[in-house]
Design an enzyme around this catalytic site. Structure first.
Site, PDB file in Angstrom:
ATOM      1  N   LYS A   1     -22.438 -77.518 -55.979  1.00  8.98           N
ATOM      2  CA  LYS A   1     -21.593 -78.247 -56.931  1.00  8.98           C
ATOM      3  C   LYS A   1     -20.173 -78.405 -56.396  1.00  8.98           C
ATOM      4  CE  LYS A   1     -23.103 -75.676 -60.413  1.00  8.98           C
ATOM      5  NZ  LYS A   1     -24.465 -75.344 -60.069  1.00  8.98           N
TER       6      LYS A   1
ATOM      7  N   GLU B   1     -35.690 -73.636 -62.292  1.00  6.15           N
ATOM      8  CA  GLU B   1     -34.775 -72.700 -62.959  1.00  6.15           C
ATOM      9  C   GLU B   1     -34.476 -73.172 -64.378  1.00  6.15           C
ATOM     10  OE1 GLU B   1     -30.838 -73.016 -63.098  1.00  6.15           O
ATOM     11  OE2 GLU B   1     -30.492 -74.469 -61.507  1.00  6.15           O
TER      12      GLU B   1
HETATM   13  N1  PSU Z   1     -27.346 -76.723 -61.097  1.00  6.54           N
HETATM   14  C1  PSU Z   1     -27.092 -77.537 -62.130  1.00  6.54           C
HETATM   15  N2  PSU Z   1     -26.581 -77.005 -63.273  1.00  6.54           N
HETATM   16  C2  PSU Z   1     -26.379 -75.648 -63.393  1.00  6.54           C
HETATM   17  C3  PSU Z   1     -26.666 -74.785 -62.292  1.00  6.54           C
HETATM   18  C4  PSU Z   1     -27.140 -75.393 -61.167  1.00  6.54           C
HETATM   19  O1  PSU Z   1     -27.330 -78.736 -62.035  1.00  6.54           O
HETATM   20  O2  PSU Z   1     -25.986 -75.206 -64.463  1.00  6.54           O
HETATM   21  C5  PSU Z   1     -26.539 -73.263 -62.389  1.00  6.54           C
HETATM   22  C6  PSU Z   1     -27.593 -72.679 -61.447  1.00  6.54           C
HETATM   23  O3  PSU Z   1     -28.493 -71.938 -62.238  1.00  6.54           O
HETATM   24  C7  PSU Z   1     -26.832 -71.808 -60.486  1.00  6.54           C
HETATM   25  C8  PSU Z   1     -25.706 -71.354 -61.359  1.00  6.54           C
HETATM   26  O4  PSU Z   1     -27.615 -70.751 -59.978  1.00  6.54           O
HETATM   27  O5  PSU Z   1     -25.338 -72.589 -62.018  1.00  6.54           O
HETATM   28  C9  PSU Z   1     -24.610 -70.708 -60.565  1.00  6.54           C
HETATM   29  O6  PSU Z   1     -23.845 -69.891 -61.391  1.00  6.54           O
HETATM   30  P1  PSU Z   1     -22.846 -68.794 -60.757  1.00  6.54           P
HETATM   31  O7  PSU Z   1     -21.829 -69.582 -59.998  1.00  6.54           O
HETATM   32  O8  PSU Z   1     -22.267 -68.058 -61.952  1.00  6.54           O
HETATM   33  O9  PSU Z   1     -23.680 -67.889 -59.890  1.00  6.54           O
END
Ligand code: PSU
Ligand code: MN
Length: 304
Positions: free
Chosen positions: A157, A23
């Site tokens: 996270k 990603e």
């Molecule tokens: N993992 C990381 N750093 C990030 C993310 C994941 O180490 O920035 C990102 C991923 O792309 C994940 C996103 O899909 O954060 C989730 O965002 P949201 O909660 O807005 O869906």
């Protein structure tokens, strides 16, 4: 077909050789410039060292790309005008001819369309803290629920509500496995207090993925890898960092898709960069594990 697959990736897929999807939101919105360009290149190198072909996914000038050239990858990392595109934003990003980074959700969607069986990331999105009132649940969960591929990560996270995230994954039939651990890693720390089934090494994980494919079960398998011991933070320290970042986000009126990037940046500053060091290290480890898993899955049945 609106997919633009790099010839190297297309050739590997056609020949049944291992490919790992990557990603770009973590590159463009998770790690500060200019470190992110070094990391983007290093993640691809880790996949290659592991014997697989990297397929970094992004929207570049309105095209949905599966695999970027080394120059394109660095150029994307350097730009400051790259949007964050989850699944709800993909069509708009394509229609406006812009550049956009894909989240886990939009990367899973694109990788599935391209026929890539494994992806690597840092931490998944999930149920946000306070979702009882905000209804902020990452679209990552929906794509994990409806895409048959393996996702290697360090859990979800710690800024999220992890118990609710695990419940939501179970409701959606997503298989959650720990790589040689029976505790869900919490991205910044090795422990969450949440029990998950442990598999023995990458071979153990591959056996489950194969059964999932044979079953025809349409959801993902998550392989959770603990973050590196020497950089992982203590759970108490993570709690303090998350509480401060949440309070700052609320005070600044941050919501929706800006929540995750804002909180990651706040925690990086508050920890004097230690969360960034850790984030980089765990993504590199996950990329190597994903490559090993892709290699294992690509082996013919008689050599297993
Ligand atoms: N993992 C990381 N750093 C990030 C993310 C994941 O180490 O920035 C990102 C991923 O792309 C994940 C996103 O899909 O954060 C989730 O965002 P949201 O909660 O807005 O869906
Ligand atoms: Mn959200």
């Amino acid at each position: 077909m609106s997919l633009h697959v790099l010839p190297e990736v297309a050739a590997a897929l056609a020949a049944g050789r291992p490919v790992v999807a990557l990603e770009t939101t973590l590159i463009c919105h998770g790690i500060p410039r200019p470190r992110n360009r070094v990391l983007a290149t290093a993640i691809e190198a880790a996949v290659r060292t592991g014997g697989a072909v990297p397929a970094t996914i992004a929207v570049v000038d309105g095209k949905l790309r599966v695999g970027l050239s080394p120059e394109e990858l660095v150029a994307l990392a350097d730009r400051s005008d790259v949007r964050k595109a989850s699944t709800a934003d993909l069509a708009l990003a394509l229609a406006t001819g812009r550049c956009a980074a894909t989240t886990v959700a939009s990367t899973i969607f694109t990788a599935s369309m391209a026929g890539i069986p494994v992806m690597a990331t840092g931490g998944l999105g999930g149920v946000h803290r306070g979702a009882e009132t905000t209804m902020d649940v990452s679209a990552d969960l929906r794509e994990l629920a409806r895409s048959r591929l393996a996702v290697v990560c360090s859990g979800a996270k710690s800024i999220l509500d992890l118990p609710r995230t695990v419940e939501a994954l179970e409701t959606h039939g997503v298989t959650l496995l720990g790589l040689d651990t029976d505790e869900l890693p919490a991205f910044y720390s090795r422990s969450s207090g949440l029990r998950i089934p442990s598999v023995d090494g990458v071979a153990g994980a591959a056996a489950v993925v194969r059964r999932q494919i044979e079953l025809g079960w349409p959801s993902a398998v998550i392989l959770a890898v603990p973050p590196p011991d020497d950089l992982a933070l203590a759970p108490d320290e993570v709690d303090d960092l998350v509480a401060a970042a949440l309070a700052a986000a609320r005070a600044a009126g941050i919501g929706g898709k800006d929540t995750t990037p804002f909180m990651l940046a706040h925690m990086a500053r508050a920890s004097s960069g230690r969360t960034t060091d850790l984030n980089e290290a765990l993504v590199l480890r996950n990329a190597a594990v994903a490559a090993a898993l892709a290699v294992e899955l690509a082996r013919p049945p008689d050599s297993r």
